[in-house]
Design a protein around this motif. Sequence first.
Motif, PDB file in Angstrom:
ATOM      1  N   LYS A 175      11.687   8.646 -27.006  1.00  0.00           N
ATOM      2  CA  LYS A 175      11.287   7.363 -26.441  1.00  0.00           C
ATOM      3  C   LYS A 175      11.847   7.179 -25.031  1.00  0.00           C
ATOM      4  CE  LYS A 175      11.061   2.465 -26.877  1.00  0.00           C
ATOM      5  NZ  LYS A 175      11.794   2.331 -25.597  1.00  0.00           N
ATOM      6  N   VAL A 178      10.011   9.286 -22.472  1.00  0.00           N
ATOM      7  CA  VAL A 178       8.769   8.658 -22.005  1.00  0.00           C
ATOM      8  C   VAL A 178       9.096   7.657 -20.899  1.00  0.00           C
ATOM      9  CG1 VAL A 178       6.810   7.183 -22.635  1.00  0.00           C
ATOM     10  CG2 VAL A 178       7.605   8.923 -24.234  1.00  0.00           C
ATOM     11  N   ASP A 179      10.105   6.795 -21.142  1.00  0.00           N
ATOM     12  CA  ASP A 179      10.486   5.780 -20.146  1.00  0.00           C
ATOM     13  C   ASP A 179      10.864   6.449 -18.825  1.00  0.00           C
ATOM     14  OD1 ASP A 179      10.108   3.939 -22.135  1.00  0.00           O
ATOM     15  OD2 ASP A 179      12.228   3.766 -22.653  1.00  0.00           O
ATOM     16  N   ILE A 196       0.020  13.130 -20.754  1.00  0.00           N
ATOM     17  CA  ILE A 196       0.469  12.685 -22.078  1.00  0.00           C
ATOM     18  C   ILE A 196       0.257  13.768 -23.122  1.00  0.00           C
ATOM     19  CG2 ILE A 196      -0.350  11.150 -23.947  1.00  0.00           C
ATOM     20  CD1 ILE A 196      -0.077   8.832 -22.020  1.00  0.00           C
ATOM     21  N   GLY A 201      -0.855   6.423 -25.856  1.00  0.00           N
ATOM     22  CA  GLY A 201      -0.668   5.894 -24.506  1.00  0.00           C
ATOM     23  C   GLY A 201      -1.804   4.970 -24.124  1.00  0.00           C
ATOM     24  N   HIS A 287       4.263   1.884 -26.116  1.00  0.00           N
ATOM     25  CA  HIS A 287       3.797   2.859 -25.116  1.00  0.00           C
ATOM     26  C   HIS A 287       2.416   2.523 -24.558  1.00  0.00           C
ATOM     27  CE1 HIS A 287       6.845   6.063 -26.698  1.00  0.00           C
ATOM     28  NE2 HIS A 287       7.374   5.235 -25.839  1.00  0.00           N
ATOM     29  N   TYR A 313       6.902  10.376 -34.896  1.00  0.00           N
ATOM     30  CA  TYR A 313       6.481   9.351 -33.920  1.00  0.00           C
ATOM     31  C   TYR A 313       6.177   8.065 -34.681  1.00  0.00           C
ATOM     32  CZ  TYR A 313       3.973   7.478 -29.826  1.00  0.00           C
ATOM     33  OH  TYR A 313       3.558   6.715 -28.755  1.00  0.00           O
TER      34      TYR A 313
END
Length: 400
Positions: A175, A178-179, A196, A201, A287, A313
């Motif tokens: 997580k 991703v940020d 991605i 997304g 997301h 996920y």
Amino acid sequence: MDKPYLKQFPNELGFFGKFGGSFVPDSIKQAMNEINTAYNLIAQNSDFIAELRKIRKHFQGRPTPIYFAHNLTRKYGGAGIYLKREDLNHTGAHKLNHCMGEALLAKFMGKKRLIAETGAGQHGVAIATAAAYFGLECEIHMGEVDIKKEYPNVVRMKILGAKVIPVTFGAKTLKEAVDSAFESYLKDTKYSMYAIGSVVGPHPFPRMVRDFQAIIGIESREQFLEMTEELPDIVCACVGGGSNAMGIFSGFLEEAVELIGIEPLGKGSALGENAASLSYGSEGVMHGFNSIMLKDKEEQPAPVYSVASGLDYPSVGPEHAYLHSIGRTKVAAINDKEAIEAFFTLSKNEGIIPAIESSHAVAYALKIAPELKGKKILVNLSGRGDKDIDFVVEKFGYGE
Ligand SMILES: *Cc1c(COP(=O)(O)O)cnc(C)c1O
């Protein structure tokens, strides 16, 4: 006549029914719009299509075969079991199907750099491969915890020329990666492209990744008809974000074929013990998209677990949420133990070592096959298990 499903969904705002969309700050929305416009143009462009076709054939090694698992079919004595061999795709999994597409899009858009996050490192390796092919720079964001856990993939990414950026805040896993990747992307949307890793997304990624993965379904439909003169009765695939499943499902959506997504049940049905979002989750945004997700008491994405890091996920691609909500697809869950058993069963009976992710779909087919004599089950074997062997042997030995 109604337009075919794949042309109807998603709508122009990226919605599959109420799922999907683009729930992101304006700064990101602008960049996503740019990608969407470019993709809509390019997807129709004959140079783009011809280039992608050439890559699939000469670089990826497509089409991948369908294999009739004759030993397992005999052993379980029921339905015929067939495997779509995505494990034979270059780099060992289906992920390269959309990574090559995303990288080719970046090239057409005049971008210089690919930015991505990775959890277990599989997506990172596929993106690094695509970047090397196209001569693009590549920046992979990866949590420090995952870097330690998945070191061989870090080495692969570096050999392929990618820069691996350790993410040191929060839980230091997917997580946060991703940020961190999004933050880096926002600093340079002009020359960078965010790539991605699944059908997740904000819009247009769920659609774009599905379209790039649809090659699995297109090939499967044709190959299965050629092999058996019929369509399969059941198609099943493991679901993490849902890209390999959407890829194979998309070839059969308009047919009388049962489509079943297999989620990871991990250690059990309690919150935190699994990552079976469609089985136990509820509606929520994370997301940048609305879907079905596993939430904690504060309505935040819950911690999730599976023996297969690629399935770990808390949400799922919005198209899966939609197809499940209208009853077009079904969902089943397979736990760690069943998946590991299937890992050894396929290895020892057919000479194919599957990824632990894919082993979930294999386990489901083995579970239902005995009761379904006369039927045919097609399993999407999303990847090979070489990446998993050290972990499996350390935890479970060699299987008896
Ligand atoms: C990443 C991965 C998955 C899960 O991703 P999806 O988007 O759900 O397909 C499944 N199998 C393998 C081999 C993977 O590497």
